[in-house]
Design a protein around this motif. Sequence first.
Motif, PDB file in Angstrom:
ATOM      1  N   VAL A  76       0.837  -1.208   0.000  1.00  0.00           N
ATOM      2  CA  VAL A  76       0.000   0.000   0.000  1.00  0.00           C
ATOM      3  C   VAL A  76       0.870   1.256   0.000  1.00  0.00           C
ATOM      4  CG1 VAL A  76      -1.724   1.278   1.319  1.00  0.00           C
ATOM      5  CG2 VAL A  76      -1.920  -1.195   1.118  1.00  0.00           C
ATOM      6  N   LEU A  77       1.909   1.281   0.828  1.00  0.00           N
ATOM      7  CA  LEU A  77       2.781   2.456   0.884  1.00  0.00           C
ATOM      8  C   LEU A  77       3.543   2.654  -0.421  1.00  0.00           C
ATOM      9  CD1 LEU A  77       4.230   2.157   4.501  1.00  0.00           C
ATOM     10  CD2 LEU A  77       2.436   3.700   3.682  1.00  0.00           C
ATOM     11  N   SER A  78       3.977   1.562  -1.046  1.00  0.00           N
ATOM     12  CA  SER A  78       4.747   1.685  -2.289  1.00  0.00           C
ATOM     13  C   SER A  78       3.904   2.248  -3.429  1.00  0.00           C
ATOM     14  CB  SER A  78       5.316   0.326  -2.688  1.00  0.00           C
ATOM     15  OG  SER A  78       4.268  -0.587  -2.968  1.00  0.00           O
ATOM     16  N   ILE A  79       2.603   2.040  -3.402  1.00  0.00           N
ATOM     17  CA  ILE A  79       1.773   2.540  -4.494  1.00  0.00           C
ATOM     18  C   ILE A  79       1.226   3.938  -4.215  1.00  0.00           C
ATOM     19  CG2 ILE A  79      -0.453   1.646  -3.695  1.00  0.00           C
ATOM     20  CD1 ILE A  79      -1.015   0.798  -6.570  1.00  0.00           C
ATOM     21  N   LEU A  80       1.131   4.344  -2.935  1.00  0.00           N
ATOM     22  CA  LEU A  80       0.585   5.661  -2.608  1.00  0.00           C
ATOM     23  C   LEU A  80       1.646   6.716  -2.346  1.00  0.00           C
ATOM     24  CD1 LEU A  80      -2.424   4.771  -0.264  1.00  0.00           C
ATOM     25  CD2 LEU A  80      -2.447   5.260  -2.706  1.00  0.00           C
ATOM     26  N   THR A  81       2.836   6.308  -1.938  1.00  0.00           N
ATOM     27  CA  THR A  81       3.882   7.295  -1.629  1.00  0.00           C
ATOM     28  C   THR A  81       4.281   8.129  -2.840  1.00  0.00           C
ATOM     29  OG1 THR A  81       4.708   5.910   0.164  1.00  0.00           O
ATOM     30  CG2 THR A  81       6.207   7.568  -0.715  1.00  0.00           C
ATOM     31  N   PRO A  82       4.472   7.550  -4.044  1.00  0.00           N
ATOM     32  CA  PRO A  82       4.790   8.422  -5.189  1.00  0.00           C
ATOM     33  C   PRO A  82       3.694   9.420  -5.527  1.00  0.00           C
ATOM     34  CG  PRO A  82       5.321   6.120  -5.677  1.00  0.00           C
ATOM     35  CD  PRO A  82       4.534   6.126  -4.419  1.00  0.00           C
ATOM     36  N   ILE A  83       2.456   9.141  -5.149  1.00  0.00           N
ATOM     37  CA  ILE A  83       1.345  10.041  -5.473  1.00  0.00           C
ATOM     38  C   ILE A  83       1.185  11.118  -4.417  1.00  0.00           C
ATOM     39  CG2 ILE A  83      -1.133  10.148  -5.928  1.00  0.00           C
ATOM     40  CD1 ILE A  83      -0.984   7.246  -6.830  1.00  0.00           C
ATOM     41  N   LEU A  84       1.228  10.735  -3.145  1.00  0.00           N
ATOM     42  CA  LEU A  84       0.950  11.666  -2.051  1.00  0.00           C
ATOM     43  C   LEU A  84       2.200  12.243  -1.421  1.00  0.00           C
ATOM     44  CD1 LEU A  84      -1.875   9.564  -0.350  1.00  0.00           C
ATOM     45  CD2 LEU A  84      -2.148  11.453  -1.967  1.00  0.00           C
ATOM     46  N   GLY A  85       3.361  11.618  -1.678  1.00  0.00           N
ATOM     47  CA  GLY A  85       4.589  12.109  -1.080  1.00  0.00           C
ATOM     48  C   GLY A  85       4.933  11.348   0.183  1.00  0.00           C
ATOM     49  N   ALA A  86       6.210  11.347   0.506  1.00  0.00           N
ATOM     50  CA  ALA A  86       6.675  10.621   1.691  1.00  0.00           C
ATOM     51  C   ALA A  86       6.176  11.298   2.952  1.00  0.00           C
ATOM     52  CB  ALA A  86       8.208  10.561   1.703  1.00  0.00           C
ATOM     53  N   GLY A  87       5.694  10.495   3.892  1.00  0.00           N
ATOM     54  CA  GLY A  87       5.198  11.010   5.162  1.00  0.00           C
ATOM     55  C   GLY A  87       3.769  11.488   5.131  1.00  0.00           C
ATOM     56  N   ASN A  88       3.079  11.406   3.994  1.00  0.00           N
ATOM     57  CA  ASN A  88       1.698  11.875   3.880  1.00  0.00           C
ATOM     58  C   ASN A  88       0.684  10.741   3.884  1.00  0.00           C
ATOM     59  OD1 ASN A  88       2.373  14.636   3.718  1.00  0.00           O
ATOM     60  ND2 ASN A  88       2.810  14.437   1.525  1.00  0.00           N
ATOM     61  N   VAL A  89       1.118   9.526   4.119  1.00  0.00           N
ATOM     62  CA  VAL A  89       0.198   8.401   4.149  1.00  0.00           C
ATOM     63  C   VAL A  89       0.712   7.387   5.173  1.00  0.00           C
ATOM     64  CG1 VAL A  89       1.414   7.292   2.236  1.00  0.00           C
ATOM     65  CG2 VAL A  89      -0.916   6.597   2.778  1.00  0.00           C
ATOM     66  N   HIS A  90      -0.222   6.850   5.945  1.00  0.00           N
ATOM     67  CA  HIS A  90       0.067   5.803   6.911  1.00  0.00           C
ATOM     68  C   HIS A  90      -1.000   4.722   6.768  1.00  0.00           C
ATOM     69  CE1 HIS A  90       3.215   8.023   9.023  1.00  0.00           C
ATOM     70  NE2 HIS A  90       2.437   9.095   8.954  1.00  0.00           N
ATOM     71  N   THR A  91      -0.594   3.503   6.998  1.00  0.00           N
ATOM     72  CA  THR A  91      -1.516   2.381   6.843  1.00  0.00           C
ATOM     73  C   THR A  91      -1.257   1.342   7.912  1.00  0.00           C
ATOM     74  OG1 THR A  91      -2.304   0.670   5.322  1.00  0.00           O
ATOM     75  CG2 THR A  91       0.023   1.213   5.230  1.00  0.00           C
ATOM     76  N   GLU A  92      -2.315   0.658   8.287  1.00  0.00           N
ATOM     77  CA  GLU A  92      -2.257  -0.461   9.222  1.00  0.00           C
ATOM     78  C   GLU A  92      -3.100  -1.587   8.647  1.00  0.00           C
ATOM     79  OE1 GLU A  92      -0.567  -1.069  11.887  1.00  0.00           O
ATOM     80  OE2 GLU A  92       0.437   0.872  11.987  1.00  0.00           O
ATOM     81  N   VAL A  93      -2.582  -2.812   8.793  1.00  0.00           N
ATOM     82  CA  VAL A  93      -3.239  -3.986   8.228  1.00  0.00           C
ATOM     83  C   VAL A  93      -3.442  -5.006   9.342  1.00  0.00           C
ATOM     84  CG1 VAL A  93      -3.090  -5.836   6.520  1.00  0.00           C
ATOM     85  CG2 VAL A  93      -2.155  -3.573   6.002  1.00  0.00           C
ATOM     86  N   SER A  94      -4.623  -5.588   9.357  1.00  0.00           N
ATOM     87  CA  SER A  94      -4.948  -6.662  10.290  1.00  0.00           C
ATOM     88  C   SER A  94      -5.444  -7.854   9.479  1.00  0.00           C
ATOM     89  CB  SER A  94      -6.017  -6.207  11.289  1.00  0.00           C
ATOM     90  OG  SER A  94      -6.384  -7.280  12.140  1.00  0.00           O
ATOM     91  N   ALA A  95      -4.770  -8.991   9.638  1.00  0.00           N
ATOM     92  CA  ALA A  95      -5.102 -10.193   8.875  1.00  0.00           C
ATOM     93  C   ALA A  95      -5.574 -11.285   9.817  1.00  0.00           C
ATOM     94  CB  ALA A  95      -3.890 -10.679   8.078  1.00  0.00           C
ATOM     95  N   VAL A  96      -6.611 -11.995   9.379  1.00  0.00           N
ATOM     96  CA  VAL A  96      -7.126 -13.159  10.099  1.00  0.00           C
ATOM     97  C   VAL A  96      -6.762 -14.389   9.274  1.00  0.00           C
ATOM     98  CG1 VAL A  96      -9.150 -14.312  11.047  1.00  0.00           C
ATOM     99  CG2 VAL A  96      -8.996 -11.811  11.114  1.00  0.00           C
ATOM    100  N   VAL A  97      -5.897 -15.231   9.828  1.00  0.00           N
ATOM    101  CA  VAL A  97      -5.388 -16.397   9.120  1.00  0.00           C
ATOM    102  C   VAL A  97      -5.853 -17.654   9.843  1.00  0.00           C
ATOM    103  CG1 VAL A  97      -3.324 -17.524   8.196  1.00  0.00           C
ATOM    104  CG2 VAL A  97      -3.381 -15.042   8.421  1.00  0.00           C
ATOM    105  N   ASP A  98      -6.325 -18.601   9.068  1.00  0.00           N
ATOM    106  CA  ASP A  98      -6.795 -19.869   9.615  1.00  0.00           C
ATOM    107  C   ASP A  98      -5.678 -20.906   9.494  1.00  0.00           C
ATOM    108  OD1 ASP A  98      -8.223 -21.947  10.587  1.00  0.00           O
ATOM    109  OD2 ASP A  98      -9.568 -22.167   8.869  1.00  0.00           O
ATOM    110  N   PHE A  99      -5.207 -21.390  10.630  1.00  0.00           N
ATOM    111  CA  PHE A  99      -4.134 -22.381  10.652  1.00  0.00           C
ATOM    112  C   PHE A  99      -4.645 -23.794  10.956  1.00  0.00           C
ATOM    113  CE2 PHE A  99      -2.011 -18.375  11.622  1.00  0.00           C
ATOM    114  CZ  PHE A  99      -0.957 -18.409  10.738  1.00  0.00           C
ATOM    115  N   ASN A 100      -5.948 -23.985  10.914  1.00  0.00           N
ATOM    116  CA  ASN A 100      -6.497 -25.316  11.167  1.00  0.00           C
ATOM    117  C   ASN A 100      -6.324 -26.195   9.928  1.00  0.00           C
ATOM    118  OD1 ASN A 100      -7.392 -24.573  13.747  1.00  0.00           O
ATOM    119  ND2 ASN A 100      -9.270 -23.698  12.911  1.00  0.00           N
ATOM    120  N   LEU A 101      -6.081 -27.462  10.178  1.00  0.00           N
ATOM    121  CA  LEU A 101      -5.926 -28.438   9.104  1.00  0.00           C
ATOM    122  C   LEU A 101      -7.229 -29.213   8.960  1.00  0.00           C
ATOM    123  CD1 LEU A 101      -4.142 -29.897   7.049  1.00  0.00           C
ATOM    124  CD2 LEU A 101      -3.419 -31.435   8.890  1.00  0.00           C
ATOM    125  N   ARG A 102      -7.818 -29.162   7.771  1.00  0.00           N
ATOM    126  CA  ARG A 102      -9.100 -29.812   7.518  1.00  0.00           C
ATOM    127  C   ARG A 102      -8.981 -30.751   6.327  1.00  0.00           C
ATOM    128  NH1 ARG A 102     -10.594 -24.413   8.427  1.00  0.00           N
ATOM    129  NH2 ARG A 102     -11.849 -24.087  10.314  1.00  0.00           N
TER     130      ARG A 102
END
Length: 532
Positions: A247-273
């Motif tokens: 996300v930062l690599s695609i938005l930084t050239p457009i908005l400039g360095a330091g003008n965008v911040h992002t946070e990601v939360s992933a839910v991963v299933d580690f159960n074997l079925r």
Amino acid sequence: MSRLQELAERFPVLKRVTEMSRPVQLAAASGVIALAVGAAIALSGPKYKVLFSNLGDKDGGAIVSALDKMQVPHRFSDNGGAILVPSDKVHEARMKLAEQGLPQGGNVGFELMENPKFGASQFAEQVTYQRAVEGELARSIEAMYSVTTARVHLAIPKQTLFVRERKQPTASVLLTLAPGRVLGDGQIAAIAWLVASSVPDLTAENVSIVDQAGRLLSSKSSTGGLGANETHLKYTSELEQRTAARVLSILTPILGAGNVHTEVSAVVDFNLREQTSETYRPNQKPELAAVRSEQTNNSAQRGVMPAMGVPGALANEPPPAPNAAIVNAPNQNDGNTTTTEVDRGPSSTNVSSTVNYEVDRTISHVKEAIGQLKRLSVAVVVNYRNDNEGKPQPLSDTEIEQIQHLVREAIGYSEERGDSLKVANVPFNNVEPVVPLWKDPEIIELAKAAGQYLAFALLLAFVWFKVFKPLLRAREAEMVEVAPVIPMPTPEEAKQQADSYDDNVNAIREMAKQDPRAVSMALRNWIKNDDE
């Protein structure tokens, strides 16, 4: 008496300086003689070479005992990690030690099978074979660069005829790593697969790997232990970091360095079925279905009368053949004749057909992969954009929508998966809090460095003023006391000295060639006395 001794008698200063330089000369001569004697001894003795290195205490003690019995002189290296013997006896000693089975090494392998014992039971043979396999596996693991020693323990259950009562074999590996070395995840997995591939019915999940500090290196995802949780958290964190970086690599050239911040939360299933399903679809049309088998029966009867009359011999006789009646006599003059055959009796026909179609059935066995992404939540914060006058202004709705489309494509947004994306356009608070000087990390580091240099300078000053300078002053005072003031000569002595001036000059030159250090010290004392 030599010319140098005559000058020393004539000039007491030179005599004193010569006497003072004698201990230094004697010490230098003694050092040279000692070096020559040591070199002669080293060259005259036998040259030693390495017999074995990196030996354990047990093998080292056995080899030293064998060398003493063979009367072979030996030495140890400086760090004690190698045994040295004379170069002309290296090969002979190795052959004799090999005949005795030395060095044995920390592990024994299939050489245990070379000398079978007559009358050994099946259990003893099985134990010997298991020891050989463990030793060979340990040798293979010790071939790795970071591993110093290894021990392998196999737990192989006894086979049984009942499938439900069979147990899977397990293995444990104890590693002693080299100082400062660690094993990566790939190397740990390689050791587990190496052991699992060498034992029948052994899986990599049933191999436990522990280092010399007691840390569990291998983690079993099926047990849900601490090692598995750490692996899951690491995988989830890496997934979130990679997504945020995209996300930062695609938005930084457009908005400039330091003008965008992002946070990601992933839910991963580690159960074997694992899932197995069998599905039957509705019956299809006959022309579309596959024919499994087809059977057709045809039965026809004609001219057979049913049983009639009294049972007996006459009733069992077949009826006589009927005679056809001639309706029209043949006309000799007419070429067309018509005859009618009387019905021969009742006839029956039976036709039966059986067709079996294949049943439409689908069997599917699905094994889901571990670590499937179930849901992804992304939050993006975009700073205001400065206008021509330098005032911050919010982005337009079109720009916000474009940013949302770009982020969705970058993260692989999926509505079916339930992903969520939020983009907020708010002004950033770029005012940094004022940190006091005594709390600023940079100032603290500079102060530490300056303190180290200052302490080093104070130490040097202390050593100079308290140690070296008093020694120099004492040395100068001693030299002043040693060099007495030369008395003025009488007129007769002066005339005699003037007559022998050329002889004195030549003598001094000769003395400077033989002992230049004594002459230089005498001149320095004279100059110092003149200055005082």
